[in-house]
Each structure stands twice: as structure tokens, then as C-alpha cells.
Motif scaffolding. Structure first.
Motif, mmCIF file in Angstrom:
data_model
loop_
_atom_site.group_PDB
_atom_site.id
_atom_site.type_symbol
_atom_site.label_atom_id
_atom_site.label_comp_id
_atom_site.label_asym_id
_atom_site.label_seq_id
_atom_site.Cartn_x
_atom_site.Cartn_y
_atom_site.Cartn_z
ATOM 1 N N SER C 221 -1.459 -6.805 8.157
ATOM 2 C CA SER C 221 -1.431 -6.575 9.566
ATOM 3 C C SER C 221 -1.902 -5.262 10.047
ATOM 4 O O SER C 221 -1.601 -4.281 9.509
ATOM 5 N N LEU C 223 -0.738 -3.462 12.330
ATOM 6 C CA LEU C 223 0.438 -2.874 12.733
ATOM 7 C C LEU C 223 0.936 -2.169 11.431
ATOM 8 O O LEU C 223 1.370 -1.265 11.349
ATOM 9 N N VAL C 224 1.288 -3.029 10.528
ATOM 10 C CA VAL C 224 1.874 -2.780 9.314
ATOM 11 C C VAL C 224 1.110 -1.352 8.660
ATOM 12 O O VAL C 224 1.729 -0.428 8.047
ATOM 13 N N ARG C 225 -0.306 -1.543 8.510
ATOM 14 C CA ARG C 225 -1.058 -0.352 8.106
ATOM 15 C C ARG C 225 -1.006 1.008 8.905
ATOM 16 O O ARG C 225 -0.944 1.936 8.231
ATOM 17 N N THR C 227 1.787 1.423 10.639
ATOM 18 C CA THR C 227 3.016 1.953 10.288
ATOM 19 C C THR C 227 3.189 2.651 9.167
ATOM 20 O O THR C 227 3.593 3.861 8.913
ATOM 21 N N ALA C 228 2.210 2.276 7.984
ATOM 22 C CA ALA C 228 2.242 2.898 6.569
ATOM 23 C C ALA C 228 1.923 4.373 7.222
ATOM 24 O O ALA C 228 2.162 5.378 6.239
#
Lengths: 253, 338, 388
Positions: C221, C223-225, C227-228
Motif C-alpha cells: 500500500s 501508506l506503507v511505502r 511510512t517507510a
């Protein structure tokens, strides 16, 4: 020349995967902050995730919303794709209408859905969020199943009809089994869309529909602990599992 | 299969049933301790389940709820000007003084729609492990040559404009007089323009501690209660009381709440002496309840009580922000995005 | 061969539920969005009788005495009933200072005021401009939000004027969003093209492996990327640590809250969206054409520039369009990683909904954004060398 371009491509692929590769060890860090090299290995952040009430609630909500969305989007999308495949009139227009959610920028869609749903009391409700996610995932199901119908000869259906099979039998005994991998793939796609969706949830979800993406966003503002990294890894694992399932089903066709 | 689908459809279509009593505040250590002593204290005393949630002060959420008759929050902790404005705008119920005992509050601790909760303040702080001797006044905070680095302020006109005027040399007693004039407002924005490239903004109360801790900002203006707690827990943050801006928060009941009576009872409980004393054991709270605010034992224990240092700080003028808030916040929003 | 009529009808019937869902959950809402950008219900709802009188007024001079009296009385009642909030917000949005004026008036008026009490209270009530604002607000629809979203305004007489120099913020915002989207799209094309070309030239086994490597970030997603990247770009985070370790910088660099961070993360998130379609297009190019060109004596660069490139342009166009549309609607990435001057239009829209509850402005901004996107899509469609 070929070597250079291949080298460049490898670098870029590494770049695309790098953040996720870095977040993985950070989620196992024994220290409280997210710096490399990590002081030691520990499962405490995963423990935090699975014992933290907010994280677990968010995960549970995401799974519930995702499952319901998948049911709605897959059933409606499959029917629509079959309808278009067997010869609905103005197929191009229908397809364009069904794919509208993909074309509209997400914040505009989220605003529109918010303004409409708030008038009928669908905000702060599970039903509203499921409907919204379903409409967002619908195009992907339609396109996937439609691609699936191109894999075999629709003449089979006409042949069955000419042999006296009723439409219902044709649907159940012939069409659905043939389309099963494509439907499965579409369902996985719909689940992935709902599981990762943030913007619409930000606008219309109430406290009882707090999903994982919202929880992750909230935790970037609160204390930044590696629990966020653990959550990111877990969410990615789910996505990868979905991707794996999708690829498998695509290959079976 | 078909039956399962019908069942699911029914579950999904069921409208929201009567919900738990919900109290909302700004999060952080205060709320964690309030949950234990105030919210769950009430739950245990009355058997009424209490759920709590966190918000960043966005009045729009409350306004949306009230406007659409879909109220999911019952009791909300609101800053003083927002409480007055919300009262005028019909967002909050008028306080039921037959349930909440009006006599137990300090002077100015009650309002038409609010019952005084706790005092709070913001101060400048930084990590002395990274910067040995940092600024001690707002004028010094503006000195980016001696002290380079990013400064973190709350995203909003309230407090930011006062800070700008204080940095420009306006005496604390005259800040609001100056800020009420167009020339004064221009002066504040001009002062902010002077260090705009170094300014970063926070919305959530945990961000100052997080960003100073990670080193992404050099100096921050953040809630002193949280800073003091962090310092108590070992962080090297100075408590600069002379830079404090402070005010009081109020408990309010959202208009149209289905649990109005229970909400009023909760407010009454949360402002009673006994639960507040229990809270004061774990958190340096500055309550608006006279019995606890003036209890010498508590004042001796909680050195970080905002009320203790009121003389050093600037009280955020409620009436000023009620009157000028709309226009100044709009001007600030346009300025910050440029 | 055209399908038989009953089958066509059945086909249409099968698509109906899905169409209803899209209509109900997206098309109607989008229409409502458009309507919300011009709706102006507050005054008519809060002060109904005054609204009626104002509509009848011809706009010359000042309204009749009855209007003064009715307005004063209805303001007083609205304040008593706690209904006055939305009206105040709407009028104060049009002109600063209206909040103070209206509240003071509402508080000061007795239950049955004399008609000349208003101008006596405040000279603004003797100014026709004030009454014109009220009259415009009683009409039910207004161009105010759409105009403000383009940094225009309504003068006292109703003419369209530009906002004073320091006040306008939206044109700047639109320009910035557009610029960021263009830069991100350009970077994605420049980086994605060679990568897609390399992948398309691989043997089937390696090609599948490479595609898998592209699909992995695609499925993870946004958002995950983001956030990373949020984790990586921290002051004491891994990137600064690596830069310090390699001696490239002396002190940790400010990576967070910068335009660089926003661009970096957006390119990272959007690259798969251009690589995937491009690989598809490139794989389907008939190698025979290139061989033919070679046999006619064309050197490598000519083969590339005049045969290969033009054949891939439709794929580039489609991919670039997708990337651009996604980039311009981005909200989370700039919000998490950028400074206050890196925010895009979507952040302003979200802010007006969740922050100041001004649906009119949120809708107006989204209408203009949608119009801009539609214009770009139409332009791309007509400029495309061949239509599928």
C-alpha cells in the motif's frame, strides 16, 4: 549498452524495494528508536502490535471491512463483467461508467462520498464504509473477470443453450467454474484495495471503523516507535500473500 | 450460502444501536491517567461503561456531528475560546448546574456551556544533550544565528501571534492590546516572516516531543505537562517557565448527545475533589476545582502545576480569541501555506 | 456478430446492480459535490423572513424599515436558539468582521426591536454594502466559493474582482500541485522508460522474476511505502546514518519536511505505475520492424529514435497520464513528509472538510481540480497520435 541499461534497471528495482527492506530489520530492533545498525533482535514490537488494543482493533476492523467489501464488489463486479461479455449493449459506455472510480482522484471521490453519505446517515457506519470501498474496488473486479472471459470461447455458452440448458444452469455449471480463477483474482484485488484504503476511511469512518491504515497514520503523529515498522511489515505480508494468490490464479487460466 | 449472505446483509444494515458514553480529549499522558482515575473511576462508581477517544481539537468534527444529528461524542475537553464560540454556535449543551455543582470551581472556572477541567500551558524546550545552552526567551528563539535549526510551533494563529509579538519586544501585559489593532497584527506576521524558513508546525500534542527527541527540530513550543513528564523520566529537557503561555480547558457536552444526563454526571464526577486528588498522584494536573487547586499538599508535590507558575507566564486571553479568532486563523492559514 | 436481443437484455440486467452501486456511491455524490460548491442555504435557513424581504428588495439604497426590524428580531431569536453559528460562519467568510457585528447585534437586540435600532447600534447597518452581502446570501446559490477558490472575490456591487495581493493562496496552491505532479511524472517517465526497456528485453524466466520485483512494491500500500520513507528520512534515521558513515556529509542533513522528500517518495510510489504498462507495450513491439530497419542500414540510434520510440509512445502516454492523475490527487505523502509549503490541493480540501467544516470551499476546490484533470485528459486524448 545493454549492460548499462540492465545495471540501471537493477539499481532502480533495488531503490523501489529498499525502503521495505530497511523497515524489516527495524521492526526487529531491540532498541526503542529506529536507527541502524540495530542494537539487537527482539520481537517486542510485534508483541506490542498483537497486545495493543488499538492495533488489534484496527486490524480486526480492516479484516471485517475488507471481507464484506470483497463479497459485495466481487459479486456485483462478476455479474457486471459477465453481462458485458455476453453482449450488453453499449458495452464501452458501461465499462467506462464502471471504471469511473479509478479515474477520479481519490480525495475528490472521498469528499463526494462524504457529502453524500452524511445526508443519508451512512458516515460513521460499517455499511457506509463497505459501500464506499466496494465502489472503489469494483472496477478492478470487473476488469479482471472481463479479462477472464476473453480466455475462452463464448460460443460454448451458445452451444449449451442450443442443447437445451437453461440460463441458470449455464451460469452455474459452465460459466462460473470457467471464470473461477479470474473471479478469485478479482476478489483478492478487491480485498487489497479495501485493506490499504486510507483517504475515504479518513473522511467517513467513525471510531468504530478505525482501520489499520488510519491507525498507522495516527501513530506517525504519536510516539514514533518501531511498532509502526512492525505494523508496516505485517500489512506488507498480507499484501504479498494477496499478490501471490493473484499471480497463482492468473497463471491457472 | 444464501442464508449466510442474508445474515450478513442484515448485520450490515442494522442502524447504530445505543452506544457507550464517550469522552474525548487531547491524548497523551494526561489522558492515559485520566482514563484510569476519572473515566474508569466513574465507570466503577456507577456501573456505566465509559469509552474514550482522542482528537486534535478540530471543532469541525463536532460541528459536523451536531449539524447532521449523528452525535458520537458525549463529553469533550475543549480550549476556552473554542468552548465559548461553540456555545454561540450551538455545538454544546448548556451546562446543567443541577447535576454539576457550580460552587466547587475557581473564579472564572465555569461558563454557560463548560465546566472548568484543567489548566495547561506551552513552553519552549529543546534537548540539552544536543544543544548545551539554548534560548531562554522568545526574543532569543528568533536568533537563528546564535541558535540555528528548525523551530516547531503549533499550527494556528492562537499562541503563535502572541509569541511573535513577545519576540518583538512587546511587554506581556500589552500583547493583546497590540494584537487587537491591524498594525499589531501586521507586526506579528512580519516577525514570523523573519524566520519563516526555519519554522515547522505541529498539530498533534505528541509531535513536539517526538521531533525534538529524534533531532528533526532543534527547538519546540510544546505542552509543558508532557515536557515535564518526559524530563521526569530522564529526558534532558529544560522547563522554561518564563516562556509559558497558558489557559484552561473546559469539559463540554455535545449538543444532541443521546446520553446528556449521564454526560453531565460524568462531568460532575471528573471535577470532584476525590478523583482529581487521585489523578494528581500520577500526573501534575492543574484543576479548576478549588479544593484541589488550593490543596497545599498537592501543590507541594506537583511542582509542574501550571497554576504554580502563572505569574511567570502569559494567560491566553479567551475573549480576544473569541472575537478575532476567525479572521486571524484564516489569515494565518493563508500565510502558512504560501 | 451482434448478440441476440434477449441475451443483450440479460447482459444489461446483469450489469445493473454494479451500475446502481456506482451511480449511488459515486456518480450521485459527484453531482452533489458540484451542487455543494454553489449552494448557499445558511441565511435562508436561519433568518427565513428576512431572506424573503431581502429577495424582494431592489438593491437600491437601503431596504425598507420592515427589513431592519425583521432582521433584528430574527437574529435575536437565532442566538437564543443556538442556531446562529452556521450563518455567522458563512457571512464572516464573505467579509471579515461580520461575526462580531452579527453577534453584537443579536445580543443587543431586545425581543421586539424598533426599526431604527440597528443603525443606531452600529454604522455598518447604515452602509448599503452590508445589506448587499445579506441579500446575495439570501438567494440560495452563490458563486462565492468557486470564485474564492481561484483567488477571486465579489465586490460590494457584485462584480468579480481579484483578491488583494497578499491574500490569494489557491492559485499558488494549484500551480504548486500542478508543478509537483509534472515533475514527478517527468521523473517517472525518465527513470521508468530505461527500466521497462531492460525488463522487456529479458528472457522469459528472468523477465517474470523482474516483473515480480516490480509488482511487489505495486501491491504494497501507498501508506506503507510512505511510512517507510517517513522512518528512513528521520534525522537520526538510516539514510543520514549511511551518509555520515560514507563521509558524504558532516552532520545529519535535514531530509524531513522538504520538497526533496516529497518528490523522492512520490516517485518511489508511482514508478511501478509506469513501468508495468510500458513493459507490456514494449514486449509487444514487433522485433521484425527493428530488424527491417537494421537491414535498411539504419544505425542503432536511428532505429531507436524513429522506430522503437514512436511505437512505445502510446504506452508512455497512458502511463504518464495515470501517474499524473495519481500525483495530482496525492494527499498523504506530502502531508507526512513535506513542510507547510509543500502541501498540495488535496490537503487543502481535506482541511476544509475535517478542519474548518467549510463544505462550500472544499467542494469548490475539488470542482476546479476535477475540471483541470478533465481538461488534461481531454487534451491527452486528442493529442494522442492514434486512437485505440
Amino acid at each position: 549498452m545493454k549492460l548499462i541499461s540492465r545495471l540501471f534497471a537493477s539499481l532502480i528495482l533495488l531503490f523501489m524495494l529498499a525502503p521495505l527492506l530497511v523497515v524489516l530489520p527495524l521492526s526487529f530492533s531491540a532498541g526503542p528508536s529506529m536507527t541502524l545498525p540495530i542494537p539487537g533482535l527482539s520481537l517486542r514490537w510485534y508483541q506490542d502490535f498483537f497486545t495493543g488494543a488499538r492495533w488489534l482493533l484496527a486490524a480486526r476492523n480492516s479484516l471485517i471491512v475488507g471481507t464484506l467489501t470483497t463479497l459485495v464488489a466481487t459479486s456485483l463486479g462478476t455479474l457486471a463483467a459477465i453481462g458485458i461479455a455476453i453482449g450488453a449493449p453499449r458495452a464501452r459506455l458501461l465499462l467506462a461508467a464502471l471504471c469511473l472510480p479509478v479515474v477520479v482522484p481519490s480525495v475528490i471521490a472521498a469528499l463526494a462520498i462524504y457529502l453524500a453519505f452524511i445526508r443519508v446517515g451512512l458516515t460513521n457506519s460499517l455499511a457506509g464504509l463497505v459501500l464506499a470501498h466496494s465502489v472503489l474496488g469494483l472496477p478492478y473486479v470487473v476488469l479482471t473477470v472481463l479479462a477472464g472471459t476473453k480466455q475462452f470461447d463464448l460460443g460454448l455458452l451458445r452451444a449449451a443453450a442450443s442443447l437445451g440448458a437453461s440460463r441458470f444452469i449455464i451460469l452455474r455449471r459452465i460459466l462460473l467454474p470457467l471464470l473461477a480463477p479470474a473471479i478469485g483474482a478479482g476478489a483478492l484485488f478487491a480485498f487489497a484495495i479495501s485493506f490499504d484504503e486510507l483517504i475515504v476511511a479518513l473522511f467517513i469512518a467513525g471510531p468504530e471503523q478505525f482501520t489499520l491504515p488510519r491507525q498507522m497514520l495516527a501513530s506517525t503523529r504519536e510516539f514514533l516507535s518501531p511498532t509502526l515498522a512492525a505494523a508496516a511489515v505485517l500489512v506488507s505480508l498480507v499484501s504479498l500473500a494477496l499478490l501471490g494468490g493473484f499471480a497463482l490464479l492468473q497463471r491457472r487460466r | 450460502m444464501f442464508r449466510k449472505l442474508v445474515l450478513i446483509a442484515c448485520l450490515v444494515a442494522t442502524p447504530a444501536l445505543a452506544r457507550d458514553l464517550t469522552v474525548v480529549a487531547g491524548g497523551g499522558g494526561f489522558q492515559d491517567n485520566a482514563r484510569k482515575h476519572l473515566f474508569q473511576g466513574f465507570a466503577q462508581a456507577t456501573g456505566q461503561k465509559v469509552v474514550d477517544d482522542i482528537y486534535d481539537g478540530e471543532q469541525a468534527k463536532i460541528a459536523a456531528m451536531v449539524k447532521n444529528h449523528d452525535v458520537t461524542w458525549d463529553v469533550v475537553m475543549v480550549e476556552a475560546p473554542e468552548m465559548v464560540r461553540g456555545c454561540e454556535d450551538g455545538l454544546f449543551e448548556k451546562m446543567d448546574w443541577s447535576i454539576v455543582d457550580k460552587a466547587k470551581f475557581i473564579p472564572n472556572g465555569t461558563a454557560t456551556c463548560g465546566a472548568g477541567a484543567v489548566g495547561w500551558g506551552v513552553t519552549v524546550f529543546y534537548d540539552t544533550k544536543r544543544i548545551a545552552n539554548g534560548p531562554t526567551t522568545y526574543a532569543q528563539l528568533w536568533d537563528t544565528k546564535t541558535w540555528p535549526g528548525k523551530r516547531l510551533l503549533r499550527n494556528g494563529a492562537k499562541m503563535t501571534l502572541e509569541i511573535a509579538l513577545l519576540a518583538d519586544g512587546v511587554p506581556a501585559a500589552d500583547v493583546y492590546k497590540v494584537l487587537a489593532t491591524p498594525a499589531g497584527q501586521d507586526r506579528a506576521f512580519a516577525k514570523l516572516d523573519a524566520i519563516k524558513p526555519n519554522l515547522v508546525w505541529w498539530k498533534s500534542g505528541a509531535q513536539p516531543l517526538q521531533l525534538v527527541g529524534s533531532g528533526d527540530v532543534a527547538f519546540a513550543v510544546g505542552y509543558v505537562g508532557r515536557t515535564a513528564k518526559a524530563a521526569q523520566d530522564g529526558a534532558a529537557y529544560p522547563l522554561l517557565w518564563q516562556t509559558m503561555l497558558f489557559s484552561f480547558d473546559f469539559w463540554t457536552v455535545v449538543k444532541g448527545s443521546p446520553n446528556v444526563t449521564q454526560a453531565m454526571k460524568l462531568v460532575n464526577y471528573m471535577t470532584d475533589a476525590a478523583p482529581l486528588r487521585a489523578l494528581a498522584q500520577d500526573w501534575a494536573v492543574s484543576p479548576a476545582t478549588t479544593a484541589v487547586a488550593q490543596d497545599p499538599a498537592i501543590r507541594a508535590k506537583n511542582k509542574a502545576m501550571v497554576a504554580e507558575h502563572a505569574a511567570d507566564g502569559l494567560f491566553i486571553d479567551t475573549e480576544f480569541w473569541v472575537q478575532y479568532g476567525d479572521d486571524l486563523e484564516r489569515r494565518f492559514a493563508a500565510w502558512v501555506a504560501r | 456478430m451482434t448478440p441476440r436481443k434477449p441475451v443483450a437484455r440479460l447482459g444489461l440486467l446483469l450489469t445493473l446492480p454494479a451500475l446502481l452501486l456506482v451511480a449511488f456511491a459515486l456518480l450521485l455524490p459527484l453531482g452533489l459535490n458540484l451542487a455543494t460548491a454553489v449552494r448557499d442555504p445558511e441565511l435562508a435557513a436561519t433568518l427565513p423572513r428576512s431572506a424573503a424581504l431581502l429577495r424582494q428588495w431592489d438593491g437600491i439604497g437601503l431596504p425598507e424599515d420592515a427589513a431592519f426590524a425583521t432582521l433584528a428580531e430574527e437574529l435575536h431569536t437565532a442566538l437564543e436558539d443556538q442556531r446562529i453559528g452556521s450563518l455567522i460562519a458563512r457571512l464572516n467568510f464573505e467579509r471579515a468582521g461580520m461575526r462580531t457585528l452579527l453577534l453584537r447585534t443579536a445580543r443587543a437586540m431586545p425581543a421586539a426591536p424598533a426599526s431604527m435600532a440597528l443603525p443606531a447600534l452600529d454604522p455598518q447597518w447604515g452602509d448599503p454594502a452590508t445589506w448587499h452581502i445579506l441579500r446575495r446570501a439570501s438567494l440560495g446559490i452563490t458563486p462565492l466559493y468557486l470564485l474564492r477558490a481561484l483567488d477571486l472575490d465579489l465586490a460590494a456591487d457584485g462584480a468579480i474582482i481579484a483578491q488583494p495581493a497578499g491574500q490569494g493562496v489557491f492559485l499558488n496552491l494549484f500551480a504548486r500541485s500542478f508543478a509537483i505532479a509534472v515533475v514527478v511524472t517527468g521523473l517517472c517517465v525518465l527513470i521508468g522508460y530505461p527500466v521497462a526497456h531492460a525488463i522487456a528485453g529479458l528472457s522469459p524466466g528472468w523477465g517474470r522474476a523482474a516483473m515480480a520485483l516490480v509488482l511487489v512494491p505495486f501491491w504494497i500500500s501507498i501508506l506503507v511505502r510512505t511510512t517507510a520513507w517517513f522512518i528512513l528520512l528521520q534525522h537520526d534515521g538510516p539514510i543520514n546514518a549511511a551518509l555520515l558513515a560514507f563521509g558524504l556529509i558532516d552532520a545529519p542533513a535535514q531530509l524531513m519536511f522538504t520538497r526533496f522528500a516529497v518528490l523522492l517518495a512520490m516517485v518511489h510510489v508511482l514508478l511501478p505505475f509506469i513501468i508495468l504498462p510500458l513493459v507490456g507495450v514494449m514486449r509487444r513491439i514487433d522485433r521484425g520492424l527493428l530488424r527491417a530497419a537494421a537491414s535498411l542500414g539504419a544505425p542503432a540510434w536511428r532505429r531507436f529514435a524513429f522506430v522503437y520510440l514512436p511505437l512505445t509512445l502510446p504506452g508512455v502516454g497512458a502511463g504518464a497520464l495515470i501517474v499524473f492523475m495519481m500525483a495530482i490527487g496525492f494527499y498523504i505523502t506530502p502531508a507526512l513528509l513535506g513542510g507547510a509549503t509543500d502541501q498540495m490541493v488535496s490537503a487543502a480540501i481535506a482541511d476544509y472538510v475535517n478542519g474548518s467544516l467549510n463544505w462550500g470551499m472544499a467542494s469548490a476546490l475539488s470542482v476546479w481540480l476535477l475540471v483541470g484533470c478533465a481538461l488534461i485528459v481531454s487534451a491527452a486524448y486528442y493529442l494522442a497520435p492514434s486512437r485505440r
